[in-house]
Write a protein that holds these residues in place. Structure first.
Motif, PDB file in Angstrom:
ATOM      1  N   UNK A  98      11.324 -65.282  60.005  1.00 17.87           N
ATOM      2  CA  UNK A  98      11.397 -63.932  59.424  1.00 17.87           C
ATOM      3  C   UNK A  98      12.056 -62.915  60.361  1.00 17.87           C
ATOM      4  N   UNK A  99      11.866 -63.094  61.652  1.00 14.59           N
ATOM      5  CA  UNK A  99      12.498 -62.196  62.621  1.00 14.59           C
ATOM      6  C   UNK A  99      14.010 -62.387  62.588  1.00 14.59           C
ATOM      7  N   UNK A 100      14.448 -63.642  62.591  1.00 16.76           N
ATOM      8  CA  UNK A 100      15.897 -63.925  62.519  1.00 16.76           C
ATOM      9  C   UNK A 100      16.506 -63.357  61.244  1.00 16.76           C
ATOM     10  N   UNK A 101      15.805 -63.494  60.121  1.00 19.22           N
ATOM     11  CA  UNK A 101      16.322 -62.986  58.854  1.00 19.22           C
ATOM     12  C   UNK A 101      16.479 -61.465  58.900  1.00 19.22           C
ATOM     13  N   UNK A 102      15.494 -60.766  59.435  1.00 25.55           N
ATOM     14  CA  UNK A 102      15.598 -59.316  59.555  1.00 25.55           C
ATOM     15  C   UNK A 102      16.727 -58.947  60.528  1.00 25.55           C
ATOM     16  N   UNK A 103      16.875 -59.703  61.603  1.00 21.07           N
ATOM     17  CA  UNK A 103      17.974 -59.459  62.545  1.00 21.07           C
ATOM     18  C   UNK A 103      19.330 -59.654  61.878  1.00 21.07           C
ATOM     19  N   UNK A 104      19.430 -60.663  61.040  1.00 22.58           N
ATOM     20  CA  UNK A 104      20.684 -60.913  60.324  1.00 22.58           C
ATOM     21  C   UNK A 104      21.066 -59.701  59.477  1.00 22.58           C
ATOM     22  N   UNK A 105      20.071 -59.026  58.909  1.00 19.39           N
ATOM     23  CA  UNK A 105      20.318 -57.880  58.045  1.00 19.39           C
ATOM     24  C   UNK A 105      20.867 -56.672  58.811  1.00 19.39           C
ATOM     25  N   UNK A 106      20.614 -56.610  60.123  1.00 16.57           N
ATOM     26  CA  UNK A 106      21.095 -55.453  60.902  1.00 16.57           C
ATOM     27  C   UNK A 106      22.261 -55.788  61.831  1.00 16.57           C
ATOM     28  N   UNK A 107      22.658 -57.053  61.843  1.00 13.97           N
ATOM     29  CA  UNK A 107      23.763 -57.480  62.725  1.00 13.97           C
ATOM     30  C   UNK A 107      25.112 -56.999  62.216  1.00 13.97           C
TER      31      UNK A 107
END
Length: 107
Positions: A98-107
């Motif tokens: 879930x952390x990676x997914x949220x990071x993907x959204x702000x990258x």
């Protein structure tokens, strides 16, 4: 930018956080918090995939203005910002996905 290991003793003002460009992970917690300590391996795993994201690790507590402005209730709380705007939020994460997914959204 690598993952920040230590909580900042002084938090940035909200106006500075709102003015940040690009992706930022704002982590609220405390070094003595067991939930915060358990979240660190998942955070490290996620930052290994997204090393360019800015990481601001804020030691939160009663009456601290930055945490209050984000309405932080539980630690750790991760606020994912893109150009100073909240895109996602995770409370007490235990897994990297879930952390990676949220990071993907702000990258």
């Amino acid at each position: 930018m690598p993952m920040t290991q230590h909580y900042a003793a002084t938090e940035p003002p909200r106006t500075e956080v709102d003015a940040l460009n690009g992706g930022t992970v704002l982590e609220f917690g405390a070094p003595w918090c067991g939930f915060c300590q358990r979240a660190q391996p998942a955070l490290a795993e996620a930052f290994a995939v997204h090393p360019a994201l800015r990481h601001i690790k804020v030691e939160d507590g009663s009456g601290r203005p930055l945490g209050r402005s984000f309405r932080i209730k539980l630690w750790p709380t991760l606020v994912f910002l893109r150009d100073g705007q909240e895109v996602a939020r995770l409370v007490r994460p235990t897994e990297a996905d879930p952390i990676r997914e949220a990071m993907r959204r702000i990258s």
